[in-house]
Design a protein around this motif. Structure first.
Motif, mmCIF file in Angstrom:
data_model
loop_
_atom_site.group_PDB
_atom_site.id
_atom_site.type_symbol
_atom_site.label_atom_id
_atom_site.label_comp_id
_atom_site.label_asym_id
_atom_site.label_seq_id
_atom_site.Cartn_x
_atom_site.Cartn_y
_atom_site.Cartn_z
ATOM 1 N N ALA A 134 19.024 8.910 -12.610
ATOM 2 C CA ALA A 134 20.038 8.184 -13.374
ATOM 3 C C ALA A 134 19.650 8.083 -14.845
ATOM 4 N N GLY A 135 18.348 8.053 -15.100
ATOM 5 C CA GLY A 135 17.886 7.968 -16.487
ATOM 6 C C GLY A 135 17.507 9.319 -17.059
ATOM 7 N N GLY A 136 17.794 10.380 -16.322
ATOM 8 C CA GLY A 136 17.526 11.738 -16.816
ATOM 9 C C GLY A 136 16.053 12.129 -16.763
ATOM 10 N N LYS A 137 15.252 11.353 -15.978
ATOM 11 C CA LYS A 137 13.810 11.652 -15.911
ATOM 12 C C LYS A 137 13.533 12.538 -14.698
ATOM 13 N N PRO A 138 12.867 13.640 -14.852
ATOM 14 C CA PRO A 138 12.538 14.458 -13.686
ATOM 15 C C PRO A 138 11.333 13.901 -12.936
ATOM 16 N N LEU A 139 11.380 14.005 -11.619
ATOM 17 C CA LEU A 139 10.234 13.587 -10.793
ATOM 18 C C LEU A 139 9.191 14.705 -10.845
ATOM 19 N N VAL A 140 7.929 14.321 -10.987
ATOM 20 C CA VAL A 140 6.848 15.316 -11.086
ATOM 21 C C VAL A 140 5.815 15.023 -9.999
ATOM 22 N N PRO A 141 5.515 15.999 -9.120
ATOM 23 C CA PRO A 141 4.533 15.744 -8.046
ATOM 24 C C PRO A 141 3.115 15.590 -8.599
ATOM 25 N N PRO A 142 2.262 14.850 -7.907
ATOM 26 C CA PRO A 142 0.858 14.723 -8.347
ATOM 27 C C PRO A 142 0.171 16.092 -8.360
ATOM 28 N N GLN A 143 -0.715 16.268 -9.314
ATOM 29 C CA GLN A 143 -1.453 17.538 -9.454
ATOM 30 C C GLN A 143 -2.172 17.921 -8.168
ATOM 31 N N THR A 144 -2.763 16.909 -7.516
ATOM 32 C CA THR A 144 -3.584 17.155 -6.327
ATOM 33 C C THR A 144 -2.842 17.930 -5.241
ATOM 34 N N ILE A 145 -1.532 17.725 -5.158
ATOM 35 C CA ILE A 145 -0.775 18.361 -4.064
ATOM 36 C C ILE A 145 0.225 19.404 -4.577
ATOM 37 N N LEU A 146 0.129 19.695 -5.852
ATOM 38 C CA LEU A 146 1.093 20.625 -6.456
ATOM 39 C C LEU A 146 1.127 21.972 -5.731
ATOM 40 N N HIS A 147 -0.031 22.407 -5.242
ATOM 41 C CA HIS A 147 -0.134 23.723 -4.615
ATOM 42 C C HIS A 147 0.400 23.738 -3.188
ATOM 43 N N ARG A 148 0.620 22.555 -2.588
ATOM 44 C CA ARG A 148 0.942 22.498 -1.165
ATOM 45 C C ARG A 148 2.325 23.052 -0.825
ATOM 46 N N LEU A 185 0.882 -1.164 0.000
ATOM 47 C CA LEU A 185 0.000 0.000 0.000
ATOM 48 C C LEU A 185 0.922 1.217 0.000
ATOM 49 N N LEU A 186 0.770 2.035 -1.028
ATOM 50 C CA LEU A 186 1.696 3.155 -1.222
ATOM 51 C C LEU A 186 0.980 4.497 -1.061
ATOM 52 N N ARG A 187 1.764 5.492 -0.640
ATOM 53 C CA ARG A 187 1.246 6.861 -0.549
ATOM 54 C C ARG A 187 2.291 7.803 -1.132
ATOM 55 N N TYR A 188 1.867 8.603 -2.102
ATOM 56 C CA TYR A 188 2.797 9.558 -2.702
ATOM 57 C C TYR A 188 3.308 10.537 -1.642
ATOM 58 N N GLU A 189 4.569 10.890 -1.735
ATOM 59 C CA GLU A 189 5.132 11.905 -0.860
ATOM 60 C C GLU A 189 4.377 13.217 -1.047
ATOM 61 N N GLY A 190 4.048 13.856 0.046
ATOM 62 C CA GLY A 190 3.322 15.124 -0.026
ATOM 63 C C GLY A 190 1.898 14.998 0.478
ATOM 64 N N PHE A 191 1.428 13.749 0.586
ATOM 65 C CA PHE A 191 0.065 13.564 1.089
ATOM 66 C C PHE A 191 0.031 13.484 2.621
ATOM 67 N N ASP A 192 1.215 13.445 3.226
ATOM 68 C CA ASP A 192 1.343 13.409 4.692
ATOM 69 C C ASP A 192 0.456 12.318 5.305
ATOM 70 N N SER A 193 -0.506 12.722 6.139
ATOM 71 C CA SER A 193 -1.346 11.702 6.779
ATOM 72 C C SER A 193 -2.648 11.463 6.021
ATOM 73 N N ASP A 194 -2.765 12.034 4.860
ATOM 74 C CA ASP A 194 -3.975 11.880 4.045
ATOM 75 C C ASP A 194 -3.934 10.514 3.337
ATOM 76 N N SER A 195 -4.804 9.609 3.755
ATOM 77 C CA SER A 195 -4.772 8.250 3.189
ATOM 78 C C SER A 195 -5.774 8.067 2.047
ATOM 79 N N THR A 196 -6.466 9.130 1.672
ATOM 80 C CA THR A 196 -7.552 8.959 0.696
ATOM 81 C C THR A 196 -7.038 8.552 -0.686
ATOM 82 N N ARG A 197 -5.799 8.840 -0.990
ATOM 83 C CA ARG A 197 -5.267 8.483 -2.316
ATOM 84 C C ARG A 197 -4.279 7.320 -2.255
ATOM 85 N N ASP A 198 -4.250 6.629 -1.130
ATOM 86 C CA ASP A 198 -3.362 5.462 -1.042
ATOM 87 C C ASP A 198 -3.737 4.450 -2.121
ATOM 88 N N PHE A 199 -2.773 3.726 -2.599
ATOM 89 C CA PHE A 199 -3.052 2.734 -3.650
ATOM 90 C C PHE A 199 -2.183 1.494 -3.458
#
Lengths: 32, 494
Positions: free
Chosen positions: B117-131, B86-100
């Protein structure tokens, strides 16, 4: 640890849209 | 047959969290969603991963990026269940509603640092972009001192999915229509479930899925006479095994090895423990308790039907022919070597012994007389037995027989870690092509009572804790095998 694994501190590279930086994390040397 | 009809009436569930990686790979199959079903229940292997534990950070696809291309973000493992996390994206803190829930062994899970290492940038989920305005500061704070996967995690997973059996390999397997004998069968191509690719894993390439084999009996022209089992099943053996131990064997009429066929090498098969037969040993007619091979829900009163005290010094054909001739001349019963026994279920035996079943003396499916009583398990008495309630003492006296000595049985109990209530994926051994959602309901030493969720208790099966037919949650998803969901009945629909 209890499973006989050695954990090593590693400098891990992170790339975001704002730029690149590194953080220190732990990784096991043996994934059983 | 009893189950397949029922299962086919069930509509499999699916969810976006479960199927994203299937869609990404172009494979669209409906699969049972363990995620919602698990809830807070305890799950097999939840604490069995060494370097993978709660709190470990991974890089996984970001399904909430709003971008047309695949991008990744860091997630934290909240809970482990078998192969699933069960995973939770970083930035959701204690919010479990989007766990998957995600299977940790799918190819698209990586250690932190893989994207860079592969030159790919990490992109935060839209839902928490404003946080957060400064994601660098946030990530440094969140990740420093935390754990991630070892760099070779993906290659280790891939390595563990290599299987040595190949299509067209010949094996000896129990004849499902005559349990007392074996037949030659060929590893055949798998014909059910998805075919194609899931990420880097190609499915059904060599007729083997997750170690499970679909075997077609030799001399079956239309390829329908099949038998499913795991490659470590005690029911399959190398070619020549039956002859070497003196087991009954159905010869193929005029069948020759065709081009491309080869005998599976002996080292691919599960090894049995060597036993010391020089002292006190099983003898024909001794009584015991055994799991009924035709009704795995029942432990029955049974009889040893064939044993052999010592193994022949040579396994050469010439010696065996000589041994058989000697036996025949002395009117001795044909017997088994290497610690194998034939077992008959009392009250149900065919006159010709065609339903005797071969168990090794170390098998966890045979028990000394009294095992059921001591462990408060219902013992199935011989069919038609009049002296109920069944008492071993009376029965041995009436049948003028003796119980097999207790010290001849396997008493090892591995530290298996199973507990009642744990969920898992288990083969329905009465319909062994089906792997089903199941629960451990009882544990007696090394013996597990497996209940198939949604089905009546009468379909429960006794299974050894080290059986190759039990899998952690997520195994079917990992291997591409179709998982049979719990039966939905009128009473359990809610």
């Amino acid at each position: 640890d209890a499973g006989g694994r050695k954990w090593e501190q590693k400098q891990v590279q992170i790339k975001t849209l704002e730029g690149e930086f590194s953080v220190t994390m732990w990784a096991s040397d043996d994934n059983k | 047959a009893r189950k397949s009809g029922g299962y086919q009436q069930n509509l499999p569930h699916s969810s976006s969290s479960q199927t994203w990686w299937l869609f990404n790979s172009g494979v669209s199959v409906d699969v049972f969603d363990w995620g919602r079903y698990l809830g807070d229940g305890e799950v097999l292997m939840g604490k069995s991963w060494g370097s993978v534990s709660e709190g470990v950070r991974v890089e996984v696809p970001n399904t909430d990026s709003g971008l047309p291309m695949k991008v990744y973000w860091i997630a934290s493992i909240i809970k482990l269940a078998g192969f699933k996390a069960l995973l939770r994206y970083e930035g959701f803190d204690s919010d479990s509603t989007r766990d998957f829930w995600l299977n940790l062994c799918v190819p698209d899970i990586h250690q932190v640092g893989w994207c860079a290492a592969g030159g790919k940038p990490l992109v935060p989920p839209q839902t928490i972009l404003h946080r957060f305005t400064n994601w660098k500061t946030f990530l440094v704070k969140r990740l420093t001192g935390s754990k991630t996967l070892p760099p070779d995690f993906s290659s280790k997973v891939k390595e563990s999915m290599q299987f040595p059996f190949k299509k067209q390999m010949r094996v000896e397997v129990v004849d499902k229509t005559h349990l007392c004998r074996t037949r030659v069968a060929l590893v055949e191509q798998v014909s059910v479930g998805p075919v194609g690719w899931i990420g880097r894993f190609r499915l059904h390439d060599d007729g083997v899925i997750g170690g499970r084999l679909r075997l077609i009996y030799e001399e079956c022209d239309d390829g329908t006479d099949d038998f499913w089992c795991h490659m470590y099943s005690p029911l399959i053996h190398s070619i020549g095994w039956s002859r070497s131990i003196g087991h009954r064997f159905k010869r193929s009429d005029g069948t020759r090895k065709l081009d491309g066929q080869m005998d599976a090498p002996g080292q691919l098969f599960a090894k049995v423990k060597e036993v010391d037969q020089t002292g006190l040993w099983f003898q024909d007619g001794m009584k015991l308790e055994a799991i009924d091979p035709l009704n795995l829900s029942a432990i029955c009163v049974a009889t040893v039907r064939k044993v052999r005290r010592r193994r022949s010094p040579s396994r050469s054909v010439g010696r065996l022919k000589l041994l058989r001739l000697t036996c025949s001349l002395r009117r001795l019963p044909q017997v088994l070597a290497d610690g194998y026994l034939m077992i008959g279920i009392d009250g149900s035996e065919a006159a010709d012994g065609s339903d005797w079943f071969c168990y090794h003396s170390t098998s966890p499916s045979i028990f000394p007389a009294g095992f059921c009583e001591i462990n408060n398990i219902e013992l199935t008495p011989p069919r038609g037995y009049a002296g109920l309630p069944f008492r071993w003492f009376e029965y041995l006296k009436e049948s003028k027989s003796v119980a097999a000595p207790v010290n001849l049985f396997n008493k090892e109990v591995p530290n298996h870690g199973f507990r009642p209530g744990m969920k898992l994926e288990a083969v329905d051994l009465m319909e062994p092509r089906l792997v089903c959602v199941a629960t451990v309901t009882r544990i007696v030493h090394r013996l597990l009572r497996i209940h198939f969720d949604g089905w009546e208790d009468e379909y429960d099966q006794w299974v050894d804790c080290e059986s190759p037919d039990l899998y952690p949650v997520g195994w079917c998803q990992l291997t591409g095998y179709q998982l049979q969901p719990p039966a939905v009945t009128a009473g359990s629909r809610d």
